[in-house]
Design a protein around this motif. Structure first.
Motif, PDB file in Angstrom:
ATOM      1  N   ILE A  96      28.164  -2.414  36.260  1.00  0.00           N
ATOM      2  CA  ILE A  96      26.908  -2.328  37.536  1.00  0.00           C
ATOM      3  C   ILE A  96      26.841  -0.441  37.107  1.00  0.00           C
ATOM      4  O   ILE A  96      27.668  -0.109  36.384  1.00  0.00           O
ATOM      5  CB  ILE A  96      28.382  -1.848  38.251  1.00  0.00           C
ATOM      6  N   ILE A  97      25.070  -0.420  37.479  1.00  0.00           N
ATOM      7  CA  ILE A  97      24.806   0.953  37.236  1.00  0.00           C
ATOM      8  C   ILE A  97      24.046   1.457  38.256  1.00  0.00           C
ATOM      9  O   ILE A  97      23.521   1.010  39.074  1.00  0.00           O
ATOM     10  CB  ILE A  97      23.834   0.817  35.838  1.00  0.00           C
ATOM     11  N   LEU A  98      25.484   2.830  39.090  1.00  0.00           N
ATOM     12  CA  LEU A  98      24.666   2.977  40.120  1.00  0.00           C
ATOM     13  C   LEU A  98      23.171   4.511  39.532  1.00  0.00           C
ATOM     14  O   LEU A  98      24.302   5.615  38.526  1.00  0.00           O
ATOM     15  CB  LEU A  98      25.441   4.019  40.885  1.00  0.00           C
ATOM     16  N   ASP A  99      22.588   4.828  39.815  1.00  0.00           N
ATOM     17  CA  ASP A  99      21.791   5.858  38.631  1.00  0.00           C
ATOM     18  C   ASP A  99      21.755   7.050  40.302  1.00  0.00           C
ATOM     19  O   ASP A  99      20.972   6.635  41.119  1.00  0.00           O
ATOM     20  CB  ASP A  99      20.699   4.984  39.056  1.00  0.00           C
ATOM     21  N   TYR A 100      21.640   8.256  39.712  1.00  0.00           N
ATOM     22  CA  TYR A 100      21.971   9.444  40.601  1.00  0.00           C
ATOM     23  C   TYR A 100      20.737  10.324  40.150  1.00  0.00           C
ATOM     24  O   TYR A 100      20.761  11.457  39.872  1.00  0.00           O
ATOM     25  CB  TYR A 100      23.304   9.828  40.858  1.00  0.00           C
ATOM     26  N   GLY A 101      19.828  10.191  39.275  1.00  0.00           N
ATOM     27  CA  GLY A 101      19.630  10.531  38.445  1.00  0.00           C
ATOM     28  C   GLY A 101      19.759  11.725  37.197  1.00  0.00           C
ATOM     29  O   GLY A 101      20.096  10.973  36.027  1.00  0.00           O
ATOM     30  N   VAL A 131      26.423   6.615  36.288  1.00  0.00           N
ATOM     31  CA  VAL A 131      27.739   5.537  36.939  1.00  0.00           C
ATOM     32  C   VAL A 131      27.708   3.381  35.789  1.00  0.00           C
ATOM     33  O   VAL A 131      26.540   3.839  36.271  1.00  0.00           O
ATOM     34  CB  VAL A 131      28.248   5.442  37.809  1.00  0.00           C
ATOM     35  N   HIS A 132      28.754   4.378  34.942  1.00  0.00           N
ATOM     36  CA  HIS A 132      28.430   2.579  34.739  1.00  0.00           C
ATOM     37  C   HIS A 132      29.911   2.194  34.332  1.00  0.00           C
ATOM     38  O   HIS A 132      30.810   2.679  33.632  1.00  0.00           O
ATOM     39  CB  HIS A 132      28.162   2.958  32.780  1.00  0.00           C
ATOM     40  N   LEU A 133      29.934   0.864  35.594  1.00  0.00           N
ATOM     41  CA  LEU A 133      31.040   0.592  36.165  1.00  0.00           C
ATOM     42  C   LEU A 133      31.244  -1.439  35.060  1.00  0.00           C
ATOM     43  O   LEU A 133      30.483  -1.443  35.057  1.00  0.00           O
ATOM     44  CB  LEU A 133      31.203   0.362  37.288  1.00  0.00           C
ATOM     45  N   PHE A 134      32.058  -1.308  34.688  1.00  0.00           N
ATOM     46  CA  PHE A 134      32.436  -2.286  33.334  1.00  0.00           C
ATOM     47  C   PHE A 134      33.429  -3.013  34.146  1.00  0.00           C
ATOM     48  O   PHE A 134      34.301  -2.674  34.687  1.00  0.00           O
ATOM     49  CB  PHE A 134      33.012  -1.892  31.686  1.00  0.00           C
ATOM     50  N   ARG A 135      32.946  -4.573  33.775  1.00  0.00           N
ATOM     51  CA  ARG A 135      34.299  -5.625  33.334  1.00  0.00           C
ATOM     52  C   ARG A 135      34.704  -4.555  32.397  1.00  0.00           C
ATOM     53  O   ARG A 135      34.338  -4.769  31.627  1.00  0.00           O
ATOM     54  CB  ARG A 135      33.777  -7.050  33.620  1.00  0.00           C
ATOM     55  N   GLN A 136      36.268  -5.212  31.840  1.00  0.00           N
ATOM     56  CA  GLN A 136      37.151  -4.864  30.567  1.00  0.00           C
ATOM     57  C   GLN A 136      36.203  -5.527  29.640  1.00  0.00           C
ATOM     58  O   GLN A 136      36.465  -4.704  28.673  1.00  0.00           O
ATOM     59  CB  GLN A 136      38.196  -4.689  30.798  1.00  0.00           C
ATOM     60  N   GLU A 137      36.005  -6.527  30.022  1.00  0.00           N
ATOM     61  CA  GLU A 137      35.466  -7.143  28.495  1.00  0.00           C
ATOM     62  C   GLU A 137      33.778  -6.821  28.377  1.00  0.00           C
ATOM     63  O   GLU A 137      33.465  -6.563  26.668  1.00  0.00           O
ATOM     64  CB  GLU A 137      35.175  -8.836  28.150  1.00  0.00           C
ATOM     65  N   GLU A 138      33.435  -6.638  28.905  1.00  0.00           N
ATOM     66  CA  GLU A 138      31.523  -5.772  28.739  1.00  0.00           C
ATOM     67  C   GLU A 138      32.091  -4.509  28.140  1.00  0.00           C
ATOM     68  O   GLU A 138      31.627  -4.259  27.614  1.00  0.00           O
ATOM     69  CB  GLU A 138      31.087  -6.190  30.302  1.00  0.00           C
ATOM     70  N   ARG A 139      32.748  -3.656  29.284  1.00  0.00           N
ATOM     71  CA  ARG A 139      33.185  -2.673  28.206  1.00  0.00           C
ATOM     72  C   ARG A 139      33.653  -2.133  27.036  1.00  0.00           C
ATOM     73  O   ARG A 139      33.361  -1.486  25.980  1.00  0.00           O
ATOM     74  CB  ARG A 139      34.018  -1.775  28.683  1.00  0.00           C
ATOM     75  N   GLU A 140      34.826  -3.164  26.424  1.00  0.00           N
ATOM     76  CA  GLU A 140      34.800  -3.203  24.715  1.00  0.00           C
ATOM     77  C   GLU A 140      33.642  -3.789  24.390  1.00  0.00           C
ATOM     78  O   GLU A 140      33.280  -3.397  22.903  1.00  0.00           O
ATOM     79  CB  GLU A 140      36.058  -4.484  24.900  1.00  0.00           C
ATOM     80  N   TYR A 141      33.132  -4.551  24.677  1.00  0.00           N
ATOM     81  CA  TYR A 141      31.711  -5.000  23.593  1.00  0.00           C
ATOM     82  C   TYR A 141      30.715  -3.971  23.419  1.00  0.00           C
ATOM     83  O   TYR A 141      30.322  -3.453  22.808  1.00  0.00           O
ATOM     84  CB  TYR A 141      31.024  -6.789  25.017  1.00  0.00           C
ATOM     85  N   TYR A 142      30.213  -3.638  24.983  1.00  0.00           N
ATOM     86  CA  TYR A 142      28.676  -2.736  24.938  1.00  0.00           C
ATOM     87  C   TYR A 142      29.614  -1.651  23.939  1.00  0.00           C
ATOM     88  O   TYR A 142      28.801  -0.426  23.618  1.00  0.00           O
ATOM     89  CB  TYR A 142      28.640  -2.351  25.838  1.00  0.00           C
ATOM     90  N   ALA A 143      30.673  -0.659  24.469  1.00  0.00           N
ATOM     91  CA  ALA A 143      31.342   0.097  23.795  1.00  0.00           C
ATOM     92  C   ALA A 143      30.626   1.828  23.771  1.00  0.00           C
ATOM     93  O   ALA A 143      30.034   2.376  22.648  1.00  0.00           O
ATOM     94  CB  ALA A 143      31.703   0.287  22.174  1.00  0.00           C
ATOM     95  N   LEU A 144      30.277   2.024  24.907  1.00  0.00           N
ATOM     96  CA  LEU A 144      29.570   3.249  25.490  1.00  0.00           C
ATOM     97  C   LEU A 144      29.966   4.543  25.406  1.00  0.00           C
ATOM     98  O   LEU A 144      29.166   5.329  24.001  1.00  0.00           O
ATOM     99  CB  LEU A 144      28.964   3.502  26.627  1.00  0.00           C
ATOM    100  N   GLU A 145      30.689   4.630  24.729  1.00  0.00           N
ATOM    101  CA  GLU A 145      31.906   5.356  24.581  1.00  0.00           C
ATOM    102  C   GLU A 145      31.621   5.776  22.469  1.00  0.00           C
ATOM    103  O   GLU A 145      31.087   7.520  22.114  1.00  0.00           O
ATOM    104  CB  GLU A 145      33.678   5.844  24.368  1.00  0.00           C
ATOM    105  N   THR A 146      31.692   4.738  22.247  1.00  0.00           N
ATOM    106  CA  THR A 146      31.008   4.720  21.371  1.00  0.00           C
ATOM    107  C   THR A 146      29.600   5.040  20.248  1.00  0.00           C
ATOM    108  O   THR A 146      29.152   6.018  19.329  1.00  0.00           O
ATOM    109  CB  THR A 146      31.100   3.327  19.476  1.00  0.00           C
ATOM    110  N   LEU A 147      28.739   4.436  21.629  1.00  0.00           N
ATOM    111  CA  LEU A 147      27.330   5.085  21.330  1.00  0.00           C
ATOM    112  C   LEU A 147      26.721   6.593  21.459  1.00  0.00           C
ATOM    113  O   LEU A 147      26.307   7.279  21.047  1.00  0.00           O
ATOM    114  CB  LEU A 147      26.511   4.086  22.233  1.00  0.00           C
TER     115      LEU A 147
END
Length: 118
Positions: free
Chosen positions: A79-84, A88-104
């Motif tokens: 889920i993405i909440l856009d406050y301009g 906010v990026h809210l992930f289910r744990q599996e998706e967070r590990e897959y997309y690894a935004l912290e690394t990106l």
């Protein structure tokens, strides 16, 4: 403290208060024009991810902030909440590990925050 950083901290504190996993605030203002801050957090399942989004919207509205857009509520896995200036990026744990935004966004500065029990 800038209004944008204040909002990012409020959101992170809500995530912590709702038992989100691995709550992270990144200052991306120097490396992208997309936003100034990313708040990234994980939930154990779809229900918790949706609940996090709903609680964030409730608490930010009470503080005078409204999201411009939100995406992913139906699926509840990212889920993405856009406050301009704050995304906010809210992930289910599996998706967070897959997309690894912290690394990106590894060049971003991590913003420290202290949960205050909202």
């Amino acid at each position: 403290m800038q209004q944008e950083e204040q909002l990012a901290r409020i959101i992170a504190e809500v995530c912590e208060g709702e038992k989100a996993r691995e709550v992270l605030v990144l200052d991306v203002s120097e490396i992208t024009i997309i936003a100034d801050y990313f708040v990234i957090a994980s939930g154990r399942n779809v229900i918790q991810v949706r609940s996090l989004a709903e609680e964030i919207e409730k608490k930010t509205k009470a503080a005078g902030f409204m999201p411009l857009r939100r995406e992913g509520m139906q699926q509840g896995v990212w889920i993405i909440l856009d406050y301009g200036a704050v995304l906010v990026h809210l992930f289910r744990q599996e998706e967070r590990e897959y997309y690894a935004l912290e690394t990106l966004w590894g060049d971003a500065r991590e913003v420290e925050f202290q949960p205050q029990g909202l």
